[in-house]
Write a protein that holds these residues in place. Structure first.
Motif, PDB file in Angstrom:
ATOM      1  N   HIS A 177      65.414  66.462  13.246  1.00 61.37           N
ATOM      2  CA  HIS A 177      66.754  65.898  13.419  1.00 61.37           C
ATOM      3  C   HIS A 177      66.878  64.606  12.643  1.00 61.37           C
ATOM      4  O   HIS A 177      65.899  64.112  12.112  1.00 61.37           O
ATOM      5  CB  HIS A 177      67.012  65.598  14.907  1.00 61.37           C
ATOM      6  CG  HIS A 177      67.247  66.819  15.721  1.00 61.37           C
ATOM      7  ND1 HIS A 177      68.476  67.174  16.207  1.00 61.37           N
ATOM      8  CD2 HIS A 177      66.389  67.795  16.117  1.00 61.37           C
ATOM      9  CE1 HIS A 177      68.382  68.308  16.891  1.00 61.37           C
ATOM     10  NE2 HIS A 177      67.111  68.713  16.850  1.00 61.37           N
ATOM     11  N   HIS A 230      70.622  71.566  14.871  1.00 65.84           N
ATOM     12  CA  HIS A 230      72.059  71.863  14.729  1.00 65.84           C
ATOM     13  C   HIS A 230      72.288  73.054  13.783  1.00 65.84           C
ATOM     14  O   HIS A 230      71.380  73.852  13.579  1.00 65.84           O
ATOM     15  CB  HIS A 230      72.820  70.606  14.294  1.00 65.84           C
ATOM     16  CG  HIS A 230      72.433  69.411  15.114  1.00 65.84           C
ATOM     17  ND1 HIS A 230      72.915  69.199  16.385  1.00 65.84           N
ATOM     18  CD2 HIS A 230      71.533  68.405  14.892  1.00 65.84           C
ATOM     19  CE1 HIS A 230      72.352  68.106  16.888  1.00 65.84           C
ATOM     20  NE2 HIS A 230      71.506  67.602  16.012  1.00 65.84           N
ATOM     21  N   GLU A 267      74.328  66.067   9.599  1.00 70.29           N
ATOM     22  CA  GLU A 267      72.922  66.126  10.026  1.00 70.29           C
ATOM     23  C   GLU A 267      72.331  67.526   9.798  1.00 70.29           C
ATOM     24  O   GLU A 267      71.197  67.674   9.362  1.00 70.29           O
ATOM     25  CB  GLU A 267      72.812  65.735  11.501  1.00 70.29           C
ATOM     26  CG  GLU A 267      71.377  65.703  11.999  1.00 70.29           C
ATOM     27  CD  GLU A 267      71.273  65.433  13.490  1.00 70.29           C
ATOM     28  OE1 GLU A 267      72.308  65.155  14.126  1.00 70.29           O
ATOM     29  OE2 GLU A 267      70.147  65.522  14.020  1.00 70.29           O
TER      30      GLU A 267
HETATM   31 ZN   LIG Z   1      70.228  65.992  16.044  1.00 73.85          ZN
END
Ligand SMILES: [Zn+2]
Length: 253
Positions: A77, A10, A24
Motif C-alpha cells: 500500500h 485496492h 494508490e
Molecule cells: Zn491502501
C-alpha cells in the motif's frame, strides 16, 4: 521452495488514496509486480492477489492468499495523511508483534530506509482484515505517503531500488530461518559492496548484458549475484559465461 503471496492494495473502482491525479491502486500494482519479478529471479515462488486493475475486498484477498498457501503474505500500500505533505516515511503493519512477521516487517523497513525513506517503524493493526484473516505470517507495507511530494519523488525516481528493498527484506527473512532452507541453490557472485551505489553500478552493467543479475543484501553487504541454480553444472556454466566477459566470479550457496 519458498513461496510468497503479493497483494497489490485496492484496485478497480476503489483507488485507495488519491492525490493530484495519482491513485494508490496503480502504485501498489506496479510495485507488487516489480517485487514479484525480483523474488522470482531469486528462486522464490510468487503468487499475486491481482495482476490487473480489479477489485477484491480485503477479505477476498486473504482468502486468495490462503488458497495459494505460502510462507508470507505481503500486502503493498501507500500511506496518506489528512493534510498533504504532513508526514513522510515508510511503516509496516502487522496483526500483532509476534512471530516471523515482525522480523519480516523490520527487514523491509530497514531496507526501505536505506533507499532514503524515513523508517516510521512496525505497528500493530489487529483490525485490518487482510492481516487478520490470512493464515500465513502477513505484513502490510505502507511504501511512503501518496500525498507527500518528497515520498512520491523517492518512489518514482528510485522505483527499482524501492522494489529491490522490499524483495531484499523478504529474502533476508527467508534466508535467516528454516523457511526455504531445505533447498540449496548455487549462486554466482560477481561482487560484494558496503555501498549500494557500487553494487547498483555492477548490477546495471550485468543487466545491460542480459545477465539475470540481482542484489542480495546480506551480512551488511550488497552482494551482486547472477542466477540461482539447483544444478551445480548450470551455475558453473554461468560462471564461465561471466568470466568470458571479464567478470570475476565466486560460487556461493
Ligand atoms: Zn491502501
Amino acid at each position: 521452495m519458498a513461496k510468497v503471496i503479493l497483494d497489490a492494495g485496492h484496485g478497480g473502482p476503489e483507488p485507495g488514496a488519491v492525490y493530484e491525479g495519482r491513485n494508490e491502486k496503480d502504485d501498489t500494482l506496479r510495485l507488487a509486480l516489480a517485487v514479484g519479478e525480483i523474488l522470482e529471479r531469486n528462486g522464490v515462488d510468487v503468487a499475486f492477489t491481482r495482476t490487473e486493475d480489479v477489485y477484491d475486498t480485503p477479505f477476498e484477498k486473504a482468502q486468495i492468499a490462503n488458497r495459494e498457501g505460502g510462507d508470507f503474505l505481503i500486502s503493498i500500500h501507500r500511506n496518506s495523511s489528512p493534510e498533504a505533505n504532513q508526514y513522510s516515511g515508510v511503516e509496516t503493519l502487522v496483526y500483532d508483534k509476534s512471530g516471523k512477521k515482525v522480523e519480516l516487517a523490520e527487514n523491509i523497513n530497514e531496507a526501505l530506509s536505506q533507499v532514503g525513506f524515513r523508517n516510521l517503524g512496525v505497528k500493530e493493526r489487529p483490525g485490518l482484515v487482510v492481516l487478520r484473516r490470512s493464515q500465513m505470517p502477513a505484513v502490510l507495507v505502507e511504501a511512503g505517503f501518496l500525498n507527500t511530494d518528497a515520498d512520491n519523488e523517492l518512489f518514482d525516481e528510485q522505483f527499482d531500488a524501492v522494489a529491490r528493498a522490499i524483495a531484499d527484506g523478504v529474502l533476508k527473512t527467508l534466508g535467516a530461518g528454516s523457511i526455504g532452507a531445505q533447498e540449496r541453490y548455487y549462486r554466482v557472485q560477481t561482487g560484494a559492496f558496503r555501498r549500494r551505489e557500487y553494487a547498483e553500478d555492477l548490477l546495471y552493467q550485468l543487466l545491460g548484458q542480459n545477465f539475470p543479475a540481482y542484489i542480495l543484501y546480506e551480512d551488511n553487504f550488497y552482494k551482486v549475484q547472477v542466477g540461482a541454480f539447483r544444478q551445480l553444472d548450470n551455475a558453473v556454466r554461468m560462471e564461465e559465461a561471466l568470466r568470458r566477459k571479464g567478470y570475476s566470479t565466486f560460487l556461493t550457496t
